[in-house]
Design an enzyme around this catalytic site. Structure first.
Site, mmCIF file in Angstrom:
data_model
loop_
_atom_site.group_PDB
_atom_site.id
_atom_site.type_symbol
_atom_site.label_atom_id
_atom_site.label_comp_id
_atom_site.label_asym_id
_atom_site.label_seq_id
_atom_site.Cartn_x
_atom_site.Cartn_y
_atom_site.Cartn_z
ATOM 1 N N ILE A 126 0.847 -1.194 0.000
ATOM 2 C CA ILE A 126 0.000 0.000 0.000
ATOM 3 C C ILE A 126 0.884 1.245 0.000
ATOM 4 C CG2 ILE A 126 -1.832 1.241 1.192
ATOM 5 C CD1 ILE A 126 -2.663 -1.549 0.134
ATOM 6 N N LYS A 127 0.728 2.027 -1.087
ATOM 7 C CA LYS A 127 1.531 3.251 -1.233
ATOM 8 C C LYS A 127 0.764 4.419 -0.616
ATOM 9 C CE LYS A 127 4.560 4.810 -4.922
ATOM 10 N NZ LYS A 127 4.622 5.090 -6.351
ATOM 11 N N LEU A 128 1.453 5.119 0.267
ATOM 12 C CA LEU A 128 0.816 6.219 1.013
ATOM 13 C C LEU A 128 1.688 7.458 0.943
ATOM 14 C CD1 LEU A 128 0.259 4.055 4.207
ATOM 15 C CD2 LEU A 128 -1.589 4.901 2.744
#
Ligand code: E4P
Length: 219
Positions: A84-86
């Site tokens: 998950i890219k945040l």
């Protein structure tokens, strides 16, 4: 240093996956928008093409609850290799902290300072992505940033892996490796350049010509 491919283009990923040395994929909303498919469609296809971490970005940037909801959905649909890219902002760091407690891998993106990287590491990020090209564009020294983040990681033995991103040329890749980054995520056209050298081409042409001469002798 591991190499990832920075693209959402399925043909590029398919080709790169056949080389053997590409270990993962990073995408972002701008790369996905170029492909004319939804993020879900792109990610579902990439999962079948490459057996390694695939970063997919959460897009509702400032609402922790919505971000968590989107992150869980992304992760549950493609559990195998999804990261998950945040964004590194207040909401992104909160979501990172929560996901790390759930053992869901994260990639904290848009990192432009050593302090941002420190916060990502302290929040339990699996990966942090400093952006080299975009820093160079504004006249700052991206290599100094990498050096600082590598030093912080080593000083405190953080497990977070450093992904050098926004790579614009082969020099960015070489220097990332020399400075001790864990990974560089590289656009397809730059990956192609990494294996090119004119002396390899001219040397090969000479060897082929000379090999023909030897073959003719043995006839
Ligand atoms: C990394 O994860 C990003 O997708 C990417 O490297 C951004 O690169 P750009 O600055 O060329 O858009």
């Amino acid at each position: 240093m591991e190499l990832f491919i920075d693209t959402a283009n399925l043909k590029e990923i398919e080709d790169a996956s056949s080389w053997g040395y590409i270990k993962g994929v990073t995408t972002n909303p701008s790369l996905i928008a170029k492909e004319g498919l939804t993020q879900e469609e792109v990610i579902n296809r990439i999962v079948d093409l490459i057996d390694g971490p695939i970063s997919a970005e959460v897009t509702c940037d400032d609402n922790v609850d919505l971000m968590l909801k989107q992150a869980h959905k992304l992760y549950e649909t493609n559990k195998k290799n999804i990261v998950i890219k945040l964004p590194i902002n207040e909401a992104g760091l909160k979501v990172c902290h929560q996901l790390s407690k759930e053992h869901i891998p994260t990639n904290l993106t848009l990192c432009f300072s050593a302090n941002q990287a420190l916060l990502a590491m302290e929040s339990g990020a699996t990966y942090v992505s400093p952006f080299l090209g975009r820093l160079d564009d504004i006249g700052e020294n991206s290599f100094q940033l990498i050096q600082e983040i590598v030093t912080i990681k080593r000083n405190y033995q953080y497990k977070t892996k450093i992904i050098c991103a926004s790579i614009r040329n082969p020099q960015h890749v070489k220097t990332s490796a020399l400075l001790g980054a864990d990974i560089a995520t590289v656009p397809y056209k730059i990956l192609l350049k990494l294996k090119q050298h004119h002396l390899t081409d001219s040397g090969l042409a000479t060897f082929e010509k000379d090999a023909l001469k030897t073959e003719q002798l043995s006839k």
